[in-house]
Design an enzyme around this catalytic site. Structure first.
Site, PDB file in Angstrom:
ATOM      1  N   SER A 141     -64.413 -30.722   9.802  1.00 30.82           N
ATOM      2  CA  SER A 141     -63.247 -30.644  10.673  1.00 30.82           C
ATOM      3  C   SER A 141     -63.299 -31.776  11.681  1.00 30.82           C
ATOM      4  O   SER A 141     -64.381 -32.226  12.078  1.00 30.82           O
ATOM      5  CB  SER A 141     -63.220 -29.301  11.413  1.00 30.82           C
ATOM      6  OG  SER A 141     -62.249 -29.291  12.445  1.00 30.82           O
ATOM      7  N   TYR A 153     -67.175 -23.025  16.512  1.00 32.30           N
ATOM      8  CA  TYR A 153     -66.571 -23.657  15.338  1.00 32.30           C
ATOM      9  C   TYR A 153     -66.969 -25.126  15.239  1.00 32.30           C
ATOM     10  O   TYR A 153     -67.341 -25.610  14.161  1.00 32.30           O
ATOM     11  CB  TYR A 153     -65.053 -23.524  15.408  1.00 32.30           C
ATOM     12  CG  TYR A 153     -64.334 -24.045  14.187  1.00 32.30           C
ATOM     13  CD1 TYR A 153     -64.324 -23.325  12.988  1.00 32.30           C
ATOM     14  CD2 TYR A 153     -63.651 -25.256  14.225  1.00 32.30           C
ATOM     15  CE1 TYR A 153     -63.659 -23.803  11.868  1.00 32.30           C
ATOM     16  CE2 TYR A 153     -62.988 -25.740  13.106  1.00 32.30           C
ATOM     17  CZ  TYR A 153     -62.990 -25.014  11.932  1.00 32.30           C
ATOM     18  OH  TYR A 153     -62.332 -25.499  10.821  1.00 32.30           O
TER      19      TYR A 153
END
Length: 274
Positions: A141, A153
């Protein structure tokens, strides 16, 4: 013939969103596909749609956070299709929270999926590919560079980037390429986040990301490995590994005040004593 004709590919988290798009595009490009999702009903629906197009496909509801089940998915691909040529590690969880508001149980669940899945599936796939080569595409990501309320995350996707670089080096001699993509698309993760939903672009659909993954799985990308590729549906970047900023400073002995002086000076342009 499609660019993946004759290849067998396994996609995790393929019941919806990006994983669904990856599985459908790989199948349309000629691959036999294992559609994996912990929600097996979703996996079956996706598989049925691919099967309706006369493509070879099998659904899997195995949990990717368990090493035994991760190995079983790879074995399923080999049993059904004779080999595994490509693995797309897409399954992921996401949530937003300030550090003091985050829930340890939720953090652990996120790390189990986002970090252990590519590790366990990658280990099993590498074992199966070791004698004949293959491709692993991890899904990282752009948040590896950080974002507010996304420590868990971002950390998990940073781990994915690091394991991609490391595994690419380990597996190159065995003809196994390992890359990671950093996709930006309008998916359930954005729908569930009010801030992302407000700022997101509905035109950036998962279908626009899928051709990149198919390219990386194909022989057209034969010379590409160890890369972190960021794609927003209209803009492509390669994210290089962090490098050491040059020039550095060298001293035979460092005290606290020396470090303070170095950082105050921006670590620029001076070597030796100052």
């Amino acid at each position: 013939m499609g660019v993946l004709e004759g290849k067998a590919v396994m996609v995790t988290g393929a019941g919806r969103g990006l994983g669904l798009a990856y599985a459908q595009h790989a199948a349309a490009s000629g691959a036999a596909v294992v559609v994996n999702d912990v929600d097996v009903e979703l996996a079956e629906e996706v598989a049925e749609g691919i099967r309706a197009s006369d493509r070879r496909v099998v659904a899997s509801g195995h949990s990717v956070t368990d090493d035994g089940q991760a190995a079983a998915i790879i074995e399923l691909c080999v049993t059904e299709f004779g080999a595994i040529d490509g693995l797309v590690d897409n399954a992921a969880l996401n949530h937003k929270a300030l550090p003091w508001d985050d829930d340890p149980t939720r953090v652990r669940a996120l790390v189990d999926v986002n970090v252990l899945e590519p590790l366990f599936c990658g280990m099993a796939a590498a074992t199966a590919m070791r004698e004949r080569g293959g491709v692993v595409v991890n899904v990282a990501s752009g948040l590896v560079l950080g974002q507010p309320k996304a420590a868990a995350y971002s950390a998990s996707k940073g781990a994915v980037a690091s394991m991609t670089f490391s595994c690419a080096v380990d597996l190159a001699a065995h003809g196994i390429r390992v890359n990671a993509v950093c996709p930006l698309a309008w998916t359930r993760m954005i729908w569930d986040d009010p801030i992302e939903r407000e700022n997101g672009n509905p035109e950036l659909s998962p279908d626009r990301i899928a051709p990149l993954v198919t390219f990386l799985l194909s022989d057209l990308a034969a010379g590409v490995t160890g890369q972190l590729v960021r794609f927003q549906g209209d803009r492509l970047h390669v994210v290089r590994q962090p490098g050491i900023k040059q020039p550095g400073l060298q001293r035979d002995h460092w005290e606290v005040e020396d470090f303070a002086a170095a950082f105050d000076g921006g670590l620029e342009g001076r070597r030796g004593r100052w």
